[in-house]
Design a protein around this motif. Structure first.
Motif, PDB file in Angstrom:
ATOM      1  N   PRO A   6      44.611  41.486  37.454  1.00 11.93           N
ATOM      2  CA  PRO A   6      43.937  40.794  38.555  1.00 11.93           C
ATOM      3  C   PRO A   6      42.914  41.699  39.254  1.00 11.93           C
ATOM      4  O   PRO A   6      41.884  41.229  39.727  1.00 11.93           O
ATOM      5  N   LEU A   7      43.192  43.002  39.270  1.00  7.80           N
ATOM      6  CA  LEU A   7      42.286  43.942  39.935  1.00  7.80           C
ATOM      7  C   LEU A   7      40.934  43.988  39.218  1.00  7.80           C
ATOM      8  O   LEU A   7      39.877  43.970  39.855  1.00  7.80           O
ATOM      9  N   TYR A   8      40.982  44.043  37.884  1.00 11.62           N
ATOM     10  CA  TYR A   8      39.746  44.074  37.094  1.00 11.62           C
ATOM     11  C   TYR A   8      38.927  42.814  37.371  1.00 11.62           C
ATOM     12  O   TYR A   8      37.710  42.859  37.527  1.00 11.62           O
ATOM     13  N   ARG A   9      39.624  41.681  37.463  1.00  6.88           N
ATOM     14  CA  ARG A   9      38.932  40.411  37.708  1.00  6.88           C
ATOM     15  C   ARG A   9      38.252  40.425  39.070  1.00  6.88           C
ATOM     16  O   ARG A   9      37.108  40.007  39.216  1.00  6.88           O
ATOM     17  N   VAL A  10      38.959  40.959  40.091  1.00  4.26           N
ATOM     18  CA  VAL A  10      38.395  40.928  41.441  1.00  4.26           C
ATOM     19  C   VAL A  10      37.288  41.980  41.599  1.00  4.26           C
ATOM     20  O   VAL A  10      36.296  41.754  42.293  1.00  4.26           O
ATOM     21  N   ARG A  11      37.432  43.113  40.918  1.00  3.77           N
ATOM     22  CA  ARG A  11      36.427  44.174  41.057  1.00  3.77           C
ATOM     23  C   ARG A  11      35.149  43.870  40.287  1.00  3.77           C
ATOM     24  O   ARG A  11      34.055  44.204  40.727  1.00  3.77           O
ATOM     25  N   THR A  12      35.283  43.265  39.109  1.00  4.71           N
ATOM     26  CA  THR A  12      34.116  43.095  38.239  1.00  4.71           C
ATOM     27  C   THR A  12      33.648  41.649  38.139  1.00  4.71           C
ATOM     28  O   THR A  12      32.529  41.391  37.694  1.00  4.71           O
ATOM     29  N   GLY A  13      34.533  40.714  38.504  1.00  4.64           N
ATOM     30  CA  GLY A  13      34.191  39.306  38.320  1.00  4.64           C
ATOM     31  C   GLY A  13      34.315  38.865  36.876  1.00  4.64           C
ATOM     32  O   GLY A  13      34.006  37.734  36.521  1.00  4.64           O
ATOM     33  N   LYS A  14      34.779  39.794  36.010  1.00  5.84           N
ATOM     34  CA  LYS A  14      34.912  39.451  34.588  1.00  5.84           C
ATOM     35  C   LYS A  14      36.354  39.105  34.255  1.00  5.84           C
ATOM     36  O   LYS A  14      37.281  39.472  34.966  1.00  5.84           O
ATOM     37  N   ALA A  52      38.616  28.126  33.393  1.00  5.12           N
ATOM     38  CA  ALA A  52      38.635  27.155  32.287  1.00  5.12           C
ATOM     39  C   ALA A  52      38.669  27.853  30.928  1.00  5.12           C
ATOM     40  O   ALA A  52      39.287  27.354  29.983  1.00  5.12           O
ATOM     41  N   ASN A  53      38.006  29.005  30.826  1.00  6.28           N
ATOM     42  CA  ASN A  53      38.036  29.732  29.546  1.00  6.28           C
ATOM     43  C   ASN A  53      39.446  30.188  29.204  1.00  6.28           C
ATOM     44  O   ASN A  53      39.882  30.105  28.057  1.00  6.28           O
ATOM     45  N   CYS A  54      40.153  30.688  30.224  1.00  7.48           N
ATOM     46  CA  CYS A  54      41.542  31.117  29.996  1.00  7.48           C
ATOM     47  C   CYS A  54      42.405  29.920  29.590  1.00  7.48           C
ATOM     48  O   CYS A  54      43.279  30.035  28.733  1.00  7.48           O
ATOM     49  N   THR A  56      48.534  34.043  42.400  1.00  4.33           N
ATOM     50  CA  THR A  56      48.040  32.699  42.083  1.00  4.33           C
ATOM     51  C   THR A  56      46.686  32.668  41.383  1.00  4.33           C
ATOM     52  O   THR A  56      46.163  31.604  41.120  1.00  4.33           O
ATOM     53  N   GLY A  57      46.103  33.817  41.084  1.00  2.00           N
ATOM     54  CA  GLY A  57      44.818  33.801  40.367  1.00  2.00           C
ATOM     55  C   GLY A  57      45.045  33.529  38.897  1.00  2.00           C
ATOM     56  O   GLY A  57      46.064  33.014  38.492  1.00  2.00           O
ATOM     57  N   GLY A  58      44.059  33.874  38.081  1.00  2.00           N
ATOM     58  CA  GLY A  58      44.275  33.794  36.645  1.00  2.00           C
ATOM     59  C   GLY A  58      43.958  32.449  36.048  1.00  2.00           C
ATOM     60  O   GLY A  58      42.975  31.804  36.419  1.00  2.00           O
ATOM     61  N   GLU A  59      44.832  31.994  35.137  1.00  5.60           N
ATOM     62  CA  GLU A  59      44.508  30.857  34.276  1.00  5.60           C
ATOM     63  C   GLU A  59      44.216  29.574  35.047  1.00  5.60           C
ATOM     64  O   GLU A  59      43.411  28.760  34.601  1.00  5.60           O
ATOM     65  N   ASP A  60      44.876  29.385  36.204  1.00  9.36           N
ATOM     66  CA  ASP A  60      44.700  28.094  36.871  1.00  9.36           C
ATOM     67  C   ASP A  60      43.311  27.923  37.472  1.00  9.36           C
ATOM     68  O   ASP A  60      42.926  26.822  37.849  1.00  9.36           O
ATOM     69  N   ARG A  77      46.556  32.417  26.014  1.00 16.14           N
ATOM     70  CA  ARG A  77      46.923  32.063  27.390  1.00 16.14           C
ATOM     71  C   ARG A  77      48.397  32.284  27.738  1.00 16.14           C
ATOM     72  O   ARG A  77      48.699  32.858  28.786  1.00 16.14           O
ATOM     73  N   PRO A  78      49.361  31.849  26.905  1.00 17.98           N
ATOM     74  CA  PRO A  78      50.769  32.047  27.297  1.00 17.98           C
ATOM     75  C   PRO A  78      51.166  33.524  27.408  1.00 17.98           C
ATOM     76  O   PRO A  78      52.107  33.858  28.122  1.00 17.98           O
ATOM     77  N   ALA A  79      50.451  34.394  26.705  1.00 22.24           N
ATOM     78  CA  ALA A  79      50.810  35.818  26.747  1.00 22.24           C
ATOM     79  C   ALA A  79      50.312  36.488  28.019  1.00 22.24           C
ATOM     80  O   ALA A  79      50.983  37.363  28.567  1.00 22.24           O
ATOM     81  N   CYS A  80      49.134  36.092  28.518  1.00 25.79           N
ATOM     82  CA  CYS A  80      48.567  36.822  29.669  1.00 25.79           C
ATOM     83  C   CYS A  80      48.356  35.956  30.896  1.00 25.79           C
ATOM     84  O   CYS A  80      48.204  36.480  31.999  1.00 25.79           O
ATOM     85  N   GLN A  81      48.291  34.625  30.705  1.00 29.10           N
ATOM     86  CA  GLN A  81      48.095  33.702  31.832  1.00 29.10           C
ATOM     87  C   GLN A  81      46.837  34.036  32.642  1.00 29.10           C
ATOM     88  O   GLN A  81      46.748  33.729  33.832  1.00 29.10           O
TER      89      GLN A  81
END
Lengths: 15, 456
Positions: free
Chosen positions: B413-421, B396-398, B389-393, B404-408
């Motif tokens: 998700p791991l990179y996002r949670v580990r780095t916050g980027k 706001a940048n996503c 359930t993470g990601g685009e929802d 957006r339709p290609a990666c949502q």
């Protein structure tokens, strides 16, 4: 216009 | 009556081909089209922010079919959300299976810890039962053989494949399989068996010429591996029927140590496998992926890495080695959504442990359940929800991004949670270059087909 890749539907995309 | 008005899709991206043609791409429909220099000004004018009104000319009508122009009352945000929901269809399943968690290599940048060997017999039975029980509701099943080094458990792959093939044939399920292997045990005989088990795509990493590759991808005892892998691939190229359908992605992981050796290595590969479309290159920068040597890795500056990926890829194309088909599929709608973010995808460990992500096997938030011997799954849905359930929802940048339709927003998700980027894909970052390479590959293939026709 020459199509290299045709449009697909969301259902096809989700396969 | 209100005049019909058409606006450019917010999911468009454009580029220019080497011959001056305009290349247009839409990440919601996956359409890619080219326009001649004569058509170009008409198209560019129609794609201005204010769009076009009234009846569309014959030149502009196809833009609607491909999704480049959309009616002004279409809610493209709703389209993206609907596409996301379509991943929740229950008739498709992707399982990443670890028939063993052991490996005969000890690559310097590897993130795995190899805690156990072959898949337990009761887990094997559980997997067979799970697929048999799911079969009635499935239309598509794909299996990725992973590890560890899956070829250490070749017999288990065979045992499981025979059962899966029987089940999928009986229920008319579209079944495909692929394998990530170091290539060391991929002998001709075993390759033939894998093809019979519907394993058609192989990712095999070779990091440069012998001295470079062997310095970073060596056996547990320290021995070299280059000669064996290349020997196996040469045998496959020489002995397997030319019409046999498979793809081998030769993955080249580069960093500051082997950066200058990549092009000489591509020259070498082109001599061996050039002009055989089944052998393709896939270039990626080494990352700090969680291994014990992470601090010592001479990884490239990200700007260098993001440029070199495509420079090396094009260099290979010019030598007759195609760009991996993974790249084109990665820019299709949902094509860059990680398996970890898909609701009907699981990683199955050798002990029956279920994961979502293959790169954080020792983290508790990735231990999402267990496969039981009777084929049932004991799942912690709160942990699954974290991945799905993470990601685009929530970003706001996503939500505002053309890709957006290609990666949502869920490429990693791991990179996002580990780095916050934000985990933007390499393809998105260089979309103009990627579209140009897809156009170029198309040109090369057309020229080859023409040559074949002329010869016959």
């Amino acid at each position: 216009m020459k199509i290299l890749k045709p449009a697909i539907s969301p259902q096809q995309a989700a396969n | 009556m209100k005049t019909k008005r058409w606006l450019p899709s917010r999911f468009n991206a454009m580029s220019q081909a080497d011959n001056g043609e305009l290349i247009l791409y839409n990440s919601y429909t996956g359409a890619i089209a080219t326009f001649t220099p004569e058509e170009k000004p008409i198209i560019l004018s129609a794609l201005k922010r204010e769009g076009v009104s009234g009846e569309l000319s014959d030149t502009l009508l196809p833009l609607v079919d491909s999704g480049f122009l959309v009616p002004d009352d279409v809610d493209e945000d709703a389209r993206a959300r609907f596409l996301h929901q379509s991943l929740h269809r229950t008739d498709t399943m992707h399982l990443i299976v670890m028939p063993t968690e052991a490996c005969n290599f000890r690559c310097t940048y590897c993130y795995q810890t190899f805690p156990r060997g072959n898949m337990n017999p009761e887990v094997q039975e559980g997997l067979k039962q799970f697929i048999a029980q799911k079969a009635n509701s499935l239309q598509h099943l794909s299996i990725s053989w992973f590890g560890g080094e899956p070829m250490l458990a070749f017999d288990i792959i065979g045992e499981l494949s025979e059962s899966i093939l029987e089940t999928t044939a009986k229920h008319n399920i579209n079944y495909s399989a692929e394998m990530t292997t170091n290539g060391y045990f991929l002998t001709l005989e075993k390759f033939r068996a894998l093809l019979n088990w519907h394993v058609r795509r192989f990712m095999i990493t070779i990091d440069g010429m012998k001295e470079f590759h062997d310095a970073r991808r060596f056996l547990t005892g320290g021995g070299g591996t280059f000669d064996t892998i290349i020997g196996n691939l040469k045998a496959i190229k020489a002995e397997i029927d030319k019409d046999e359908d498979f793809e081998i992605y030769i993955r080249i992981n580069f960093d500051e140590d082997n950066l200058d050796n990549v092009k000489p290595f591509i020259d070498y590969l082109a001599d061996l496998f050039g002009n055989d479309r089944r052998f393709q290159t896939f270039c990626r920068p080494v990352g700090r992926w969680g291994g014990e040597h992470d601090g010592d890795l001479p990884i490239c500056d990200h700007r260098v890495a993001e440029t070199k990926i495509w420079e090396f890829t094009e260099y290979g194309m010019d030598k007759g080695l195609p760009m991996s088909s993974i790249v084109e599929s990665a820019i299709m709608p949902t094509g860059s959504v990680c398996y970890a973010a898909k609701p009907h995808s699981f990683v199955i460990g050798a002990n029956g442990q279920l994961y979502k992500c293959t790169c954080s096997l020792n983290e508790d938030f990735n231990h999402v359940g267990r496969l039981l011997p009777d084929g049932s799954m004991d799942i912690d849905y709160d942990k699954v929800a974290f991945w799905v359930t993470g990601g685009e929802d929530k970003d706001a940048n996503c939500q505002a991004c053309f890709f957006r339709p290609a990666c949502q927003g869920n490429h990693c998700p791991l990179y996002r949670v580990r780095t916050g980027k934000r985990p933007c894909t390499f393809e998105k970052k260089k979309i103009k270059q990627v579209l140009r390479l897809i156009w170029k590959q198309n040109q090369i293939q057309e020229a080859e087909q023409l040559e074949t026709i002329e010869r016959s």
